[in-house]
Design a protein around this motif. Structure first.
Motif, PDB file in Angstrom:
ATOM      1  N   ALA A  11       0.841  -1.200   0.000  1.00  0.00           N
ATOM      2  CA  ALA A  11       0.000   0.000   0.000  1.00  0.00           C
ATOM      3  C   ALA A  11       0.873   1.246   0.000  1.00  0.00           C
ATOM      4  N   ALA A  12       0.215   2.403  -0.074  1.00  0.00           N
ATOM      5  CA  ALA A  12       0.963   3.655  -0.004  1.00  0.00           C
ATOM      6  C   ALA A  12       1.717   3.735   1.314  1.00  0.00           C
ATOM      7  N   PRO A  13       2.935   4.271   1.294  1.00  0.00           N
ATOM      8  CA  PRO A  13       3.716   4.336   2.531  1.00  0.00           C
ATOM      9  C   PRO A  13       3.004   5.145   3.605  1.00  0.00           C
ATOM     10  N   ALA A  14       3.079   4.657   4.831  1.00  0.00           N
ATOM     11  CA  ALA A  14       2.421   5.329   5.952  1.00  0.00           C
ATOM     12  C   ALA A  14       3.477   5.908   6.886  1.00  0.00           C
ATOM     13  N   SER A  15       3.090   6.925   7.621  1.00  0.00           N
ATOM     14  CA  SER A  15       3.976   7.547   8.594  1.00  0.00           C
ATOM     15  C   SER A  15       3.641   7.002   9.976  1.00  0.00           C
ATOM     16  N   TYR A  16       4.616   6.379  10.609  1.00  0.00           N
ATOM     17  CA  TYR A  16       4.400   5.776  11.922  1.00  0.00           C
ATOM     18  C   TYR A  16       5.184   6.533  12.992  1.00  0.00           C
ATOM     19  N   GLU A  17       4.705   6.429  14.212  1.00  0.00           N
ATOM     20  CA  GLU A  17       5.415   6.977  15.375  1.00  0.00           C
ATOM     21  C   GLU A  17       6.257   5.856  15.974  1.00  0.00           C
ATOM     22  N   VAL A  18       7.435   6.201  16.466  1.00  0.00           N
ATOM     23  CA  VAL A  18       8.329   5.201  17.052  1.00  0.00           C
ATOM     24  C   VAL A  18       8.242   5.252  18.573  1.00  0.00           C
ATOM     25  N   VAL A  19       7.982   4.100  19.179  1.00  0.00           N
ATOM     26  CA  VAL A  19       8.063   3.948  20.630  1.00  0.00           C
ATOM     27  C   VAL A  19       9.288   3.079  20.899  1.00  0.00           C
ATOM     28  N   ALA A  20      10.323   3.669  21.491  1.00  0.00           N
ATOM     29  CA  ALA A  20      11.595   2.979  21.700  1.00  0.00           C
ATOM     30  C   ALA A  20      11.652   2.410  23.113  1.00  0.00           C
ATOM     31  N   VAL A  21      11.935   1.111  23.200  1.00  0.00           N
ATOM     32  CA  VAL A  21      11.928   0.404  24.484  1.00  0.00           C
ATOM     33  C   VAL A  21      13.292  -0.235  24.712  1.00  0.00           C
ATOM     34  N   LEU A  22      13.885   0.029  25.875  1.00  0.00           N
ATOM     35  CA  LEU A  22      15.167  -0.570  26.230  1.00  0.00           C
ATOM     36  C   LEU A  22      14.922  -1.977  26.764  1.00  0.00           C
ATOM     37  N   ILE A  23      15.626  -2.979  26.206  1.00  0.00           N
ATOM     38  CA  ILE A  23      15.459  -4.357  26.663  1.00  0.00           C
ATOM     39  C   ILE A  23      16.820  -4.985  26.930  1.00  0.00           C
ATOM     40  N   SER A  24      16.824  -6.021  27.746  1.00  0.00           N
ATOM     41  CA  SER A  24      18.037  -6.797  27.970  1.00  0.00           C
ATOM     42  C   SER A  24      18.051  -7.973  26.998  1.00  0.00           C
ATOM     43  N   ASP A  25      19.227  -8.503  26.735  1.00  0.00           N
ATOM     44  CA  ASP A  25      19.384  -9.590  25.769  1.00  0.00           C
ATOM     45  C   ASP A  25      19.200 -10.926  26.483  1.00  0.00           C
ATOM     46  N   ARG A  26      17.940 -11.283  26.714  1.00  0.00           N
ATOM     47  CA  ARG A  26      17.648 -12.559  27.364  1.00  0.00           C
ATOM     48  C   ARG A  26      16.328 -13.097  26.817  1.00  0.00           C
ATOM     49  N   PRO A  27      16.115 -14.399  26.931  1.00  0.00           N
ATOM     50  CA  PRO A  27      14.929 -15.012  26.338  1.00  0.00           C
ATOM     51  C   PRO A  27      13.636 -14.399  26.880  1.00  0.00           C
ATOM     52  N   GLY A  28      12.674 -14.218  25.991  1.00  0.00           N
ATOM     53  CA  GLY A  28      11.342 -13.785  26.394  1.00  0.00           C
ATOM     54  C   GLY A  28      11.101 -12.295  26.398  1.00  0.00           C
ATOM     55  N   GLU A  29      12.159 -11.478  26.217  1.00  0.00           N
ATOM     56  CA  GLU A  29      11.985 -10.033  26.288  1.00  0.00           C
ATOM     57  C   GLU A  29      11.090  -9.514  25.144  1.00  0.00           C
ATOM     58  N   LEU A  30      11.400  -9.924  23.917  1.00  0.00           N
ATOM     59  CA  LEU A  30      10.601  -9.459  22.789  1.00  0.00           C
ATOM     60  C   LEU A  30       9.160  -9.951  22.896  1.00  0.00           C
ATOM     61  N   ALA A  31       8.996 -11.217  23.257  1.00  0.00           N
ATOM     62  CA  ALA A  31       7.648 -11.767  23.404  1.00  0.00           C
ATOM     63  C   ALA A  31       6.862 -10.981  24.443  1.00  0.00           C
ATOM     64  N   GLY A  32       7.553 -10.574  25.529  1.00  0.00           N
ATOM     65  CA  GLY A  32       6.897  -9.814  26.588  1.00  0.00           C
ATOM     66  C   GLY A  32       6.422  -8.452  26.105  1.00  0.00           C
ATOM     67  N   ILE A  33       7.257  -7.776  25.288  1.00  0.00           N
ATOM     68  CA  ILE A  33       6.873  -6.465  24.761  1.00  0.00           C
ATOM     69  C   ILE A  33       5.651  -6.585  23.859  1.00  0.00           C
ATOM     70  N   PHE A  34       5.684  -7.562  22.942  1.00  0.00           N
ATOM     71  CA  PHE A  34       4.557  -7.729  22.022  1.00  0.00           C
ATOM     72  C   PHE A  34       3.284  -8.110  22.770  1.00  0.00           C
ATOM     73  N   ALA A  35       3.435  -8.940  23.790  1.00  0.00           N
ATOM     74  CA  ALA A  35       2.261  -9.331  24.576  1.00  0.00           C
ATOM     75  C   ALA A  35       1.663  -8.122  25.289  1.00  0.00           C
ATOM     76  N   ASP A  36       2.525  -7.281  25.869  1.00  0.00           N
ATOM     77  CA  ASP A  36       2.023  -6.098  26.571  1.00  0.00           C
ATOM     78  C   ASP A  36       1.424  -5.083  25.598  1.00  0.00           C
ATOM     79  N   ALA A  37       1.999  -4.982  24.387  1.00  0.00           N
ATOM     80  CA  ALA A  37       1.404  -4.101  23.367  1.00  0.00           C
ATOM     81  C   ALA A  37       0.021  -4.620  22.980  1.00  0.00           C
ATOM     82  N   GLY A  38      -0.108  -5.942  22.883  1.00  0.00           N
ATOM     83  CA  GLY A  38      -1.404  -6.522  22.567  1.00  0.00           C
ATOM     84  C   GLY A  38      -2.428  -6.269  23.654  1.00  0.00           C
ATOM     85  N   ARG A  39      -1.996  -6.359  24.912  1.00  0.00           N
ATOM     86  CA  ARG A  39      -2.911  -6.096  26.027  1.00  0.00           C
ATOM     87  C   ARG A  39      -3.379  -4.636  26.018  1.00  0.00           C
ATOM     88  N   ALA A  40      -2.499  -3.762  25.497  1.00  0.00           N
ATOM     89  CA  ALA A  40      -2.860  -2.342  25.403  1.00  0.00           C
ATOM     90  C   ALA A  40      -3.738  -2.057  24.194  1.00  0.00           C
TER      91      ALA A  40
END
Length: 361
Positions: A287-316
């Motif tokens: 589709a036509a390019p869209a303009s998005y806002e960036v929400v930058a989140v600091l994470i540690s390099d350990r298992p489950g961090e990315l999954a946790g962010i996506f899960a919390d974004a989904g809950r929101a």
């Protein structure tokens, strides 16, 4: 389509075979290296046994330099009702087939616009083509049945058909695929002899620009050898921009005010034209390019961090449109950049903070 033969079990051939086999099509696998065909068969892409008779469609997935010869052999042997290739150039193979005096009614040139830096059957995936453009280059000679078989293949692979003239296709891929590969490699080549301290400063920008420089050089020599003229034409334009940019940068070094002013204008011009060109690149799902806002989140390099962010974004209740990860130099941490609709960014930031995430402004 009931059955097909895939000749060439590299990334594209194996991926097409996996997609077809997954949708109930009987697929026969052929490769000049029998081990490659056996590997693709072991992955579930089909069988490396020979078919009993002609199949509905032959898919030739070999390097461009060999495409016409392999097609000619298959057509003379009558292995299928219809024939297509998936080479990344289209004009050359067709002209070679014409020079061989073959009837081209049962043939259509195609090119799926999908790939990876990795090659070979082990890199193949059934979803490689999903949502991607798949170029078809029929001519007045192309049999309607063959065009329909090609369209059925594209549909089974869940790609998006795009009809083009063969030479127009070759000029287009020179601009959007072949030249970017060379420029990525040229930028990455600057790093080969660079000081280690400089290399350690590499961030997401250099990673983005040089990602495709990891591609197989042998494969790209084959591709570029089949489309040298259009690629050289695009590079000539890039070279002119480079010359002007170098002159502008030298002007910025000058003590002469007029030269500095001209230098500033030159740099602004190339950056402005870059902005204008980038806007034309299709966005999500084509589709036509869209303009998005960036929400930058600091994470540690350990298992489950990315999954946790996506899960919390989904809950929101927020859909993450895109994501980038920038790894911190020398630290087991990174910055995840979540691209969301501008209206959703404040709520997402607040929700993630409530759940303990560190948000960077």
């Amino acid at each position: 389509m009931r059955n097909a033969v895939v000749i060439g079990t590299g990334l594209v051939g194996t991926s097409a075979a996996l997609a077809l086999a997954g949708r109930g099509i009987t697929v026969y696998l052929v490769d000049h290296d029998p081990e490659s065909a056996r590997t693709a068969a072991a992955l579930g892409a089909g069988t490396d046994e020979a078919p009993d008779g002609p199949v509905d469609l032959a898919i030739v997935a070999v390097p461009p330099a060999h495409t016409a010869a392999v097609l000619a052999t298959a057509m003379r042997e009558g292995v299928a009702r219809g024939y297509l290739d998936v080479a990344s150039v289209k004009g050359g193979p067709r002209r070679e087939l014409e020079a061989l005096g073959l009837d081209l009614a049962p043939y259509i040139g195609t090119h799926p616009m999908a790939g990876k830096e990795r090659s070979g059957p082990l890199a193949g995936t059934a979803d490689l083509f999903e949502g991607r453009p798949w170029v078809l280059t029929p001519t007045r000679d192309t049999d309607t049945e063959v065009l329909n078989l090609a369209l059925e293949l594209v549909a089974l692979c869940r790609a998006v058909p795009v009809v083009m003239d063969a030479d127009a296709h070759d000029r287009a891929v020179a601009l959007v695929s072949h030249t970017p590969q060379l420029i990525s490699s040229m930028v990455a080549a600057r790093l080969e002899e660079a000081d280690e301290t400089a290399v350690r400063l590499c961030g997401q920008g250099i990673r983005d620009v040089t990602r495709i420089a990891a591609s197989d050089p042998r494969m790209w020599v084959d591709i570029l050898s089949a489309n040298p003229g259009p690629v050289a034409d695009v590079l000539a334009g890039v070279a002119a921009d480079l010359d002007e940019t170098v002159t502008a940068l030298r002007g910025l070094q000058s003590a002469d005010e007029d030269k500095r002013r001209a230098g500033t204008e030159g740099i602004q011009d190339v950056l402005r034209r870059g902005n204008a060109g980038r806007v034309r690149v299709p966005g999500k799902h084509g589709a036509a390019p869209a303009s998005y806002e960036v929400v930058a989140v600091l994470i540690s390099d350990r298992p489950g961090e990315l999954a946790g962010i996506f899960a919390d974004a989904g809950r929101a209740g927020v859909n993450v449109e895109d994501v980038r990860i920038e790894h911190a130099t020398g630290q087991q941490a990174g910055l995840v950049q979540l691209m969301v609709e501008p209206s959703a960014a404040p709520g997402l930031s607040a929700a993630l903070r409530e759940r303990g995430w560190s948000i960077r402004q």
